[in-house]
Design an enzyme around this catalytic site. Structure first.
Site, short mmCIF file in Angstrom:
data_model
loop_
_atom_site.label_atom_id
_atom_site.label_comp_id
_atom_site.label_asym_id
_atom_site.label_seq_id
_atom_site.Cartn_x
_atom_site.Cartn_y
_atom_site.Cartn_z
N GLY A 137 38.45 -16.28 29.04
CA GLY A 137 40.36 -16.40 29.29
C GLY A 137 41.38 -15.77 29.69
O GLY A 137 41.07 -16.59 30.89
N CYS A 168 69.49 -13.43 24.99
CA CYS A 168 70.22 -13.07 23.89
C CYS A 168 69.41 -11.95 22.60
O CYS A 168 69.76 -11.75 21.42
CB CYS A 168 71.47 -13.77 23.04
SG CYS A 168 72.28 -14.40 23.59
N TYR A 175 48.04 -16.78 29.29
CA TYR A 175 49.44 -16.73 27.68
C TYR A 175 50.47 -16.56 28.54
O TYR A 175 51.05 -15.30 27.75
CB TYR A 175 48.60 -15.30 26.82
CG TYR A 175 47.19 -15.18 26.69
CD1 TYR A 175 47.26 -16.43 25.04
CD2 TYR A 175 46.06 -14.42 26.73
CE1 TYR A 175 45.61 -16.26 24.99
CE2 TYR A 175 44.53 -14.54 26.67
CZ TYR A 175 44.33 -15.52 25.99
OH TYR A 175 43.26 -15.37 25.21
C1 LIG Z 1 41.75 -16.01 22.35
C2 LIG Z 1 40.25 -16.34 22.49
C3 LIG Z 1 39.08 -16.39 23.18
C4 LIG Z 1 40.07 -15.31 24.80
O1 LIG Z 1 40.00 -14.55 25.01
P1 LIG Z 1 40.06 -13.51 26.13
O2 LIG Z 1 40.59 -12.30 25.48
O3 LIG Z 1 41.31 -14.64 26.49
O4 LIG Z 1 38.63 -13.51 26.84
C5 LIG Z 1 37.71 -16.69 23.11
N1 LIG Z 1 37.34 -17.07 21.69
C6 LIG Z 1 37.83 -17.15 21.09
C7 LIG Z 1 37.77 -17.90 19.39
C8 LIG Z 1 39.20 -16.65 21.14
O5 LIG Z 1 39.93 -16.68 19.92
#
Ligand SMILES: *Cc1c(COP(=O)(O)O)cnc(C)c1O
Length: 421
Positions: free
Chosen positions: A276, A345, A374
């Site tokens: 991700g 705030c 994120y």
């Molecule tokens: C959050 C998540 C990801 C992605 O994680 P990154 O650190 O953004 O690569 C992949 N698989 C699962 C199951 C997740 O919860």
């Protein structure tokens, strides 16, 4: 590698000056580079060649359908953790058979939805979930593909709140339990067990914990096969870190892929990964304007129009984001040390303390770098603020991919209770 650079004195996303985007959509605003997204995806995909891997983009990092679509066109799958994310993945053009459904708290409604959409795989995290899935599949005369999520009891991740692989974390089951669950699924006419899954954390800067988890997974696959069960897939999760400017660079996707290829060499199994952050973080910035600078004993405060509601990572993970002025500073320009804050705030609404920046004036534009993952997905309307728009750049053009959600529109969803008679 990203496509945010100074050209003719102006910070640009690809060929578009950020100031032009601020002019068009206002600030704060998220701006993404399609070339960077595509490049990052291709780097992952090619790093495994000739081995074919399913690169399932973790939608929770950036869920905008235009971002998903940009990656889906390149062949990306999607890792999803809710019904809403499955809907977004499908809307973004990810084929159903490239969608993985993960998550510790899938409701029966969500499991049913995933069955009906024929997703590639449902990653099951407990015996109770397995039994619920079996019952729901039976009612639909279906046989969903299942992987069991293993908690390998390996700690990793850039922050306690994003480490998921320790034995006491809420995710997955132990290796022994996973094998028992796999056998249970194999004996169930309404489940089609395919393999094992793991995801040990996020912002991981060292391959060793990942490798340790993957080795355990391989051994477990071999044990299941020795017991006569068919295992055709392993899902290795996401978690590879990205450089947030001041840190030593995390392992490259090439090094990550080489390690995986080594660990699974000779094992005939289809691999999936779920990056991700590593795909989206450096493909986006949050653009913000200086509301005013305030002198204060000690050091000046830079008050921005972006707040923790727009970008919450510094507040909850103590995350570092590089901050760049949209106008390139002249060589001889004064450098000042600022505390950089938002208008919310709460003291937590502080993006950086003691940050050296060229002298900035009221109305100047700045960009929070590496905000593509994120960032927008964790934004809120706290303090009755609008939700920031999102813009996607391709070459010399840009498109608004989410318009600003105004306070008027938010209020329109609310109503007063009926007066009591
Ligand atoms: C959050 C998540 C990801 C992605 O994680 P990154 O650190 O953004 O690569 C992949 N698989 C699962 C199951 C997740 O919860």
């Amino acid at each position: 590698m990203h496509h945010f650079d100074y050209r003719n004195g102006e910070l640009c996303c690809e060929e578009v000056p950020l100031s032009a985007i601020a002019e068009a959509v206002g600030t704060p605003a998220y701006v993404y580079s399609s070339a960077t997204l595509e490049r990052h995806f291709d780097v992952f995909k090619n790093a495994f060649a000739p081995r074919d891997v399913l690169v399932a983009f973790a939608v929770k990092a950036n869920a905008n359908i235009a971002i998903i679509e940009t990656l889906a066109r390149r062949g990306a799958g999607a890792d999803t953790v809710s019904r809403g994310e499955i809907m977004r993945a499908l809307k973004g053009g990810v084929p159903h058979d490239r969608i993985i459904f993960s998550g510790v708290g899938k409701t029966e409604d969500e499991l049913s939805f995933a069955i009906e959409k024929h997703v590639h795989q449902i990653n099951v995290e407990s015996i109770a979930e397995l039994d619920a899935l079996s019952r729901l599949a039976a009612a639909r005369n279906a046989r969903p593909a299942v992987a069991i999520r293993v908690n390998p009891d390996v700690g990793a991740g850039g922050h306690e709140k994003i480490s998921t692989g320790r034995g006491d974390a809420k995710f997955g089951v132990s290796i022994a339990q996973a094998e028992a669950l796999y056998a249970r699924a194999a004996a169930d006419p309404h489940l089609s067990p395919k393999g094992l899954a793991v995801h040990i954390g996020s912002q991981i800067k060292d391959l060793a914990p990942l490798e340790a988890a993957f080795r355990l997974l391989r051994i477990s696959v071999e044990r299941l096969r020795a017991a006569g069960m068919e295992v055709t897939r392993v899902d290795l999760g996401g978690g590879l870190g990205v450089p947030y400017f001041h840190e030593p660079a995390p392992p490259s996707p090439d090094a990550y892929a080489a390690m995986i290829t080594r660990v699974f060499s000779g094992l005939d199994v289809a691999l999936a990964i779920e990056p991700g952050r590593a795909i989206a973080a450096n493909a986006g910035v949050l653009l913000s304007r200086v509301i005013r600078t305030q002198e204060r004993p000690g050091r000046p405060i830079l008050v921005l129009d972006a707040g923790m509601n727009d970008l919450i990572r510094p507040a909850i993970y103590d995350a570092y984001h590089d901050i760049k002025p949209a106008r390139a500073p002249a060589d001889a320009e004064d450098v000042l040390t600022y505390d950089v804050v938002g208008p919310i705030c709460e003291t937590g609404d502080t993006f950086a303390r003691n940050r050296a920046l060229p002298k900035l004036n009221d109305g100047d534009l700045v960009a929070f770098m590496s905000a593509g993952a994120y960032g927008a997905t964790m934004a809120s309307t706290y303090n009755a603020r609008a939700l920031s728009p999102e813009v996607l750049v391709r070459g010399g053009r840009f498109s608004v991919i989410r318009r600003r959600w105004t306070v008027e529109e938010q209020i329109a969803l609310e109503m007063l209770p009926e007066p009591t008679p």
